[in-house]
Motif scaffolding. Structure first.
Motif, mmCIF file in Angstrom:
data_model
loop_
_atom_site.group_PDB
_atom_site.id
_atom_site.type_symbol
_atom_site.label_atom_id
_atom_site.label_comp_id
_atom_site.label_asym_id
_atom_site.label_seq_id
_atom_site.Cartn_x
_atom_site.Cartn_y
_atom_site.Cartn_z
ATOM 1 N N ILE A 1 28.635 62.541 47.143
ATOM 2 C CA ILE A 1 30.007 62.817 47.186
ATOM 3 C C ILE A 1 30.819 62.671 46.116
ATOM 4 O O ILE A 1 31.449 63.431 45.655
ATOM 5 N N ALA A 2 30.665 61.445 45.291
ATOM 6 C CA ALA A 2 31.235 61.217 44.177
ATOM 7 C C ALA A 2 30.874 62.371 43.114
ATOM 8 O O ALA A 2 32.074 62.891 42.567
ATOM 9 N N LEU A 3 29.882 62.827 42.996
ATOM 10 C CA LEU A 3 29.304 63.858 41.998
ATOM 11 C C LEU A 3 30.052 65.171 42.547
ATOM 12 O O LEU A 3 30.668 65.989 41.489
ATOM 13 N N LEU A 4 29.955 65.428 43.891
ATOM 14 C CA LEU A 4 30.682 66.856 44.100
ATOM 15 C C LEU A 4 32.090 66.703 44.070
ATOM 16 O O LEU A 4 32.657 68.011 43.683
ATOM 17 N N GLU A 5 32.660 65.602 44.272
ATOM 18 C CA GLU A 5 34.232 65.656 44.200
ATOM 19 C C GLU A 5 34.567 65.651 42.851
ATOM 20 O O GLU A 5 35.709 65.979 42.224
ATOM 21 N N VAL B 1 30.705 68.382 39.970
ATOM 22 C CA VAL B 1 29.295 68.822 39.382
ATOM 23 C C VAL B 1 28.772 69.719 40.129
ATOM 24 O O VAL B 1 28.952 69.634 41.537
ATOM 25 N N SER B 2 28.072 70.687 39.875
ATOM 26 C CA SER B 2 27.598 71.830 40.482
ATOM 27 C C SER B 2 26.499 71.172 41.490
ATOM 28 O O SER B 2 25.541 70.326 41.273
ATOM 29 N N GLY C 1 35.661 74.435 38.527
ATOM 30 C CA GLY C 1 34.682 73.765 39.695
ATOM 31 C C GLY C 1 33.383 74.260 39.588
ATOM 32 O O GLY C 1 32.715 74.450 38.613
ATOM 33 N N GLN C 2 32.790 74.679 40.698
ATOM 34 C CA GLN C 2 31.321 75.108 40.923
ATOM 35 C C GLN C 2 30.962 76.286 39.935
ATOM 36 O O GLN C 2 29.875 76.633 39.613
ATOM 37 N N ASP C 3 32.014 77.134 39.580
ATOM 38 C CA ASP C 3 31.586 78.133 39.118
ATOM 39 C C ASP C 3 31.168 78.141 37.573
ATOM 40 O O ASP C 3 30.582 78.835 36.973
ATOM 41 N N ALA C 4 31.416 76.913 37.135
ATOM 42 C CA ALA C 4 31.148 76.366 35.748
ATOM 43 C C ALA C 4 29.557 76.747 35.346
ATOM 44 O O ALA C 4 29.316 77.276 34.045
ATOM 45 N N LEU C 5 28.688 76.412 36.186
ATOM 46 C CA LEU C 5 27.395 76.493 35.902
ATOM 47 C C LEU C 5 26.999 77.989 35.713
ATOM 48 O O LEU C 5 26.362 78.262 34.538
ATOM 49 N N GLY C 6 27.283 78.925 36.529
ATOM 50 C CA GLY C 6 27.113 80.380 36.361
ATOM 51 C C GLY C 6 27.863 80.966 34.972
ATOM 52 O O GLY C 6 27.092 81.878 34.503
ATOM 53 N N VAL C 7 28.852 80.670 35.002
ATOM 54 C CA VAL C 7 29.696 81.141 33.710
ATOM 55 C C VAL C 7 29.065 80.766 32.608
ATOM 56 O O VAL C 7 28.634 81.537 31.583
ATOM 57 N N ALA C 8 28.579 79.406 32.535
ATOM 58 C CA ALA C 8 27.830 78.996 31.147
ATOM 59 C C ALA C 8 26.676 79.690 30.887
ATOM 60 O O ALA C 8 26.185 79.916 29.931
ATOM 61 N N ALA D 1 31.365 69.402 32.770
ATOM 62 C CA ALA D 1 30.465 69.246 31.569
ATOM 63 C C ALA D 1 29.077 69.150 31.821
ATOM 64 O O ALA D 1 28.318 69.644 30.902
ATOM 65 N N LEU D 2 28.627 68.618 32.979
ATOM 66 C CA LEU D 2 27.286 68.502 33.270
ATOM 67 C C LEU D 2 26.585 70.014 33.445
ATOM 68 O O LEU D 2 25.577 70.376 32.838
ATOM 69 N N SER D 3 27.341 70.991 34.004
ATOM 70 C CA SER D 3 27.022 72.271 34.280
ATOM 71 C C SER D 3 27.094 72.760 32.941
ATOM 72 O O SER D 3 25.782 73.559 32.763
#
Ligand SMILES: Nc1nc2c(ncn2[C@@H]2O[C@H](COP(=O)(O)OP(=O)(O)OP(=O)(O)O)[C@@H](O)[C@H]2O)c(=O)[nH]1
Ligand SMILES: [Mg+2]
Lengths: 301, 447
Positions: B36-40, B43-44, B224-231, B257-259
Motif C-alpha cells: 500500500i505504501a508503495l502504491l500510494e 510506484v507502478s 502516476g502509474q503512467d510513468a512506466l509506459g511513458v518512460a 522515479a522507480l518507473s
C-alpha cells in the motif's frame, strides 16, 4: 468522429486491458476474492488509488455475491458503479445568468494545461454565442502572456493583459470593470501555475479570488482546477489545498489523449464533491469536450 | 504511512522474537502494508509486485539472532532494495569529451523540460565553467521559444535567435552551426505524447542530426502509474542517457522515479526543486527511498541540523536540561539555531508527516513571532537573561520599549519561558527509553 469515439479510441489501450482482465477474473463463473483483488489491481494501475479501487471492486463484488456472472455482466457492473460514483456531483459547465460578466478562474499546478484549456474554453463558449474575454493573470511565468495571446487570437476573443509584472489581483479587478463596460458575458482568468505546497503562492491565489467579491459578491462563479491526467496520488493534496485556498468548484482533466486514465479524479470527485466539467483530448482548439460520466466509464472499461 | 507501517510491524513481529527465523506467513501482513505504501507513492503496480516478491525472497529464512529486531530487519531490506533500484548518486553529465557536447531534453507536455534545460545550463555554466548555448525546437506550443529565451537570460547563457516559421530540424542545423564557439549546446524539444508517432519520429530525427552526448528524459515527480509506459516508449525511441525528476518541491512521494529507472536503466542526474533557475539539486538515492516510503527527507533534515549545531553545543544543552536550567540565553540560541536551518515552513516540509501541518499553520506568522520574541530577549540585560526572576514591572516596561513590543507581549514570553523550563525539567527526569518513545510518537524514526 464524435468526441466519445475519439476518447474511446484514445483510451482504447487501457480499455482493452481492463476488459481482457475482467474475463480472467471470473473463474468458474463466480467472482471470488482473488478475482476481486485482481479487479482492484486493474483499477490501481489506472491511478484510482488503493482506497478507491478497493471500494469500487467491493461494490462490484457485492452485486454478484454467490452468483454466476459473465465477464460482460461484470463489465457492465463496473461501468455502472463508476458512472454512479461520478454522477453524484456531476453538472455541466454553463455560464450563469448574472447581471455583470460571469467569472471563471482556471487554477492548478505548473504545466498541467491551464492556458491551453483557457484558450479552448474561450473558443467553446464563443461557439455557443457567449461574448468571452480572456484575462492573462499569469504575470509570473516567462512568456505566459504571449502564449495566451496566441490562444485569444485562435479563439477570436479579446485578451486583457496587465502592465509588466502587475499584481494579478489588481489586473483581475480592473479586468472586471473593463469586461462590464465592454458587454462581456464571460471572463476567463488564466492564472499562473503554482504548486499546492507553496503557502505564499496559494495565499496570493486566494487573494485574487476574493478580490472578485468586491465587484460582485457572487463571483467568481466557477474556480476550476485543471488536472493533468498523468497525475498520480499527489492529486489528492492538490485538490484539497486548492479547495482550501481558492474554493475550487470543479475539474478539467487534460491530456486524456495519452495513455493515462486519470482514475484519481473518481476519488477527487467523491472526496471533495467536485464535478468533472471538461476533458482535454489534444492540443487543438476543439480538443476540449464536456465530460459525461457514463461515456467516460464506457470508454475506460 | 511509514509511521503506521513501523508500528504495525512492531506488533506483528513482537510474537516472533526469539523464534529464530522469519517465516513466509509472518511476512504477508507486513508485505501488504508495504504494498500500500508503495502504491500510494505512485510506484507502478508491476514494479511494486516484483519488488515485494524480491523482498520476500530475501527476508524469508533470514536469521533473527543478530542485533536487528525483525521490524528493523525488514525495513532495512526494503530500504536497501529501494536504494539499489534508484541507482547511483552523483552522476555528472557527460559534456567534456566533445565540443560542443549536445544535450537533448525530452519528455511529455508540461513535464518541466524548458525550465530544466535552463537550470542545467546555469549549473554547467556556474559549476562547470562551460560556455552554453540553448536552442528551442518547440514550434508547437505558443511562445515556447520566447519562454526559453527569457529563461536563458535569467541563467546568463545565450539562446539561439528565433526565426519565425523555421522547422525543428532546420533549427537544429542552425544551432549546431552557431554552437561551434560553445562547449555545450542544450536542445529543448516540444513536449510530446509517447503515442504520437509523428512527433516521436521527429525526436528521433533531432537526435540523429545532433548526435547528442546526453539525452535527458524529464518527468514530473507527481506522475502516476503512467510513468512506466511513458518512460519505456521514450527509451525505445531514442537512446536516453540520464533522467531528471521535476517538481520535487511538491509533496509527491516520487514513486515515478522507480518507473523511470526500471524502464530506462539510466541514472537520475538531477531533481528540480522550485521555479527559480537555481532550484536544481543532485540526486541521493537514500533520501528518495525514505520519501517513497513516507519517511520524509529525514536525512536532509538531520544533516541540516548537524551543520548548525555542534556536538558540544548539543551536549551542553542536554546537561542544562537535565539540571532543569533553561534561561533566556538558551532560548535565544535555540531560536537562532533553528533560524539558521531555514524558515519554519521549509523545516516542517522535511519532517515526515508534518508537511500537512505546514499547510494548516501560518508559517509566516510563526516566523514573525520568532523574530518578535528575539527582539524582546535582545532588549534584556545579560543578567536578566540568566535570571528571569529579576524582571519586575519597571524592567518589563523598559524591555517593552526597547523591543518595540507591549508589556503584555513581554509577559506572554515570560509565561512561555516558565512553561518551557518546567517541561524541560520533566524531560530531564525522563530516562532514555521514555525520551525515545516520545521521539517516536512525534514521528521521528528510532535512532
Ligand atoms: N496532448 C495534450 N497536451 C495538452 C493538453 N492540454 C495541454 N496540453 C499541453 O501541455 C503543455 C502545457 O500546457 P499549458 O497550457 O501551457 O499549461 P499551463 O498549466 O498553462 O502551464 P503553466 O502556465 O506553465 O503552469 C502544452 O504543451 C500544451 O499544449 C491535452 O489535453 N492533451
Ligand atoms: Mg499557463
Amino acid at each position: 468522429m464524435s468526441w466519445f469515439a475519439r476518447l474511446k479510441s484514445r483510451l482504447s489501450k487501457s480499455s482493452g486491458k481492463i476488459h481482457r482482465g475482467l474475463v480472467s477474473f471470473v473463474t468458474g463463473g463466480v467472482l471470488d476474492e482473488a478475482g476481486r483483488q485482481e479487479l482492484e489491481d486493474t483499477l490501481i494501475a489506472a491511478d484510482f488509488g488503493v482506497t478507491q479501487a478497493a471500494a469500487l471492486s467491493l461494490a462490484v463484488a457485492k452485486r454478484h455475491r454467490g452468483q454466476d456472472v459473465s465477464p460482460e455482466t461484470l463489465t457492465q457492473s463496473l461501468r455502472d458503479v463508476l458512472t454512479d460514483t461520478l454522477s453524484v456531483h456531476a453538472r455541466p459547465l454553463v455560464v450563469p445568468a448574472v447581471s455583470g460578466p460571469a467569472v471563471f478562474f482556471l487554477v492548478g499546478v505548473n504545466g498541467n494545461g491551464k492556458t491551453t484549456s483557457a484558450g479552448k474554453l474561450a473558443a467553446y463558449f464563443q461557439g455557443l454565442g457567449v461574448r468571452v474575454a480572456l484575462v492573462a493573470a499569469d504575470t509570473f511565468r516567462a512568456a505566459a502572456v504571449d502564449q495566451l495571446r496566441v490562444w485569444a487570437q485562435r479563439a477570436g476573443v479579446p485578451l486583457y493583459e496587465g502592465k509588466d509584472k502587475q499584481d494579478p489581483a489588481s489586473l483581475v479587478y480592473e479586468s472586471y470593470a473593463r469586461a462590464k463596460a465592454e458587454g462581456i458575458q464571460l471572463m476567463l482568468v488564466d492564472t499562473a501555475g503554482r504548486l499546492h505546497t507553496k503557502q505564499d503562492l496559494m495565499e496570493s491565489l486566494g487573494k485574487m479570488v476574493r478580490v472578485m467579491k468586491k465587484q460582485d459578491d457572487t463571483a467568481p462563479h466557477e474556480v476550476i482546477l485543471v488536472l493533468d491526467a498523468t497525475t498520480g496520488q499527489a492529486a489528492h493534496t492538490q485538490a484539497k489545498l486548492f479547495k482550501d485556498h481558492a474554493g475550487i468548484t470543479g475539474l478539467i482533466v487534460t491530456k486524456l489523449d495519452g495513455t493515462a486514465r486519470g482514475g484519481v479524479v473518481v476519488a477527487l470527485s467523491s472526496d471533495y464533491a467536485l464535478p468533472v466539467f471538461m476533458i482535454g483530448v489534444g492540443e487543438s482548439l476543439e480538443d476540449l469536450q464536456p465530460f459525461d460520466p457514463k461515456e467516460y466509464a464506457e470508454a475506460l472499461i | 504511512m511509514f509511521e503506521s507501517l513501523s508500528t504495525r510491524m512492531t506488533g506483528i513481529f513482537r510474537s516472533l522474537r526469539g523464534r529464530g527465523v522469519l517465516r513466509e506467513e509472518d511476512l504477508d501482513q507486513v508485505l501488504r502494508d508495504i504494498r500500500i505504501a508503495l502504491l500510494e507513492a505512485d510506484v507502478s503496480l508491476p514494479l511494486a509486485r516484483s519488488f515485494l516478491a524480491q523482498v520476500k525472497a530475501d527476508a524469508v529464512g533470514q536469521n533473527l539472532i543478530n542485533s536487528l529486531s525483525p521490524d528493523q530487519l525488514i525495513v532495512k531490506i526494503v530500504h536497501d532494495h529501494l536504494i539499489t533500484l534508484l541507482g547511483q548518486q552523483g552522476y555528472t553529465l557527460n559534456v567534456d569529451k566533445q565540443k560542443p557536447a549536445v544535450v537533448v531534453f525530452a519528455g511529455l507536455q508540461g513535464s518541466g523540460k524548458t525550465t530544466g534545460a535552463a537550470k542545467i545550463a546555469h549549473f554547467l555554466k556556474t559549476k562547470g565553467q562551460k560556455n552554453v548555448l540553448l536552442a528551442s525546437t518547440d514550434i508547437y506550443r505558443p511562445a515556447a521559444r520566447e519562454q526559453l529565451a527569457i529563461l536563458g537570460q535569467q541563467a546568463g547563457v545565450d539562446t539561439l535567435p528565433i526565426i519565425e516559421g523555421e522547422a525543428p530540424l532546420a533549427i537544429v542545423k542552425r544551432a549546431l552551426q552557431a554552437a561551434m564557439a560553445y562547449d555545450v549546446l542544450g536542445i529543448d524539444t516540444a513536449g510530446r505524447l509517447h503515442v504520437d508517432d509523428g512527433l516521436m519520429e521527429e525526436l528521433q530525427s533531432i537526435v540523429a542530426l545532433s548526435k547528442p552526448a546526453e539525452i535527458v528524459l524529464v518527468m514530473d515527480a507527481m506522475t502516476g502509474q503512467d510513468a512506466l509506459g511513458v518512460a519505456e516508449a521514450f527509451a525505445k525511441a531514442v537512446p536516453l542517457t540520464s533522467l531528471m525528476l521535476s517538481r520535487m518541491d511538491s509533496d509527491a512521494r516520487g514513486g515515478a522515479a522507480l518507473s523511470l529507472r526500471a524502464a530506462t536503466g539510466c541514472p537520475i542526474a538531477f531533481l528540480g526543486t522550485g521555479e527559480k533557475i537555481t532550484d536544481l539539486t543532485p540526486f541521493f538515492p537514500d533520501r528518495l527511498a525514505g520519501r517513497i516510503l513516507g519517511m520524509g527527507d529525514v536525512v536532509s533534515l538531520v544533516e541540516k541540523a548537524q551543520s548548525v549545531v555542534s556536538e558540544k553545543e548539543a551536549r551542553d544543552m542536554e546537561k542544562k536540561l537535565r539540571r532543569g536550567q533553561f534561561d533566556f540565553n538558551d532560548m535565544l540560541s535555540q531560536m537562532r539555531q533553528m533560524r539558521n536551518m531555514g524558515s519554519i515552513g521549509s523545516l516542517l516540509g522535511m519532517i515526515p508527516g508534518l508537511g500537512q501541518l505546514k499547510e494548516q499553520m501560518n508559517t509566516e506568522e510563526a516566523n514573525q513571532k520568532m523574530r518578535q520574541t528575539e527582539a524582546i530577549i535582545c532588549a534584556m540585560t545579560p543578567k536578566e537573561r540568566r535570571d528571569p526572576k529579576l524582571l519586575n514591572a519597571s524592567r518589563k516596561i523598559r524591555i517593552a520599549k526597547g523591543s518595540g513590543r507591549s508589556v503584555q507581549d513581554v509577559n506572554v514570553l515570560l509565561k512561555q519561558h516558565l512553561q518551557m523550563s518546567q517541561m524541560m525539567k520533566s524531560l530531564g527526569r525522563m530516562n532514555k527509553h521514555q525520551l525515545r518513545q516520545m521521539g517516536r510518537s512525534l514521528g521521528f524514526p528510532k535512532g
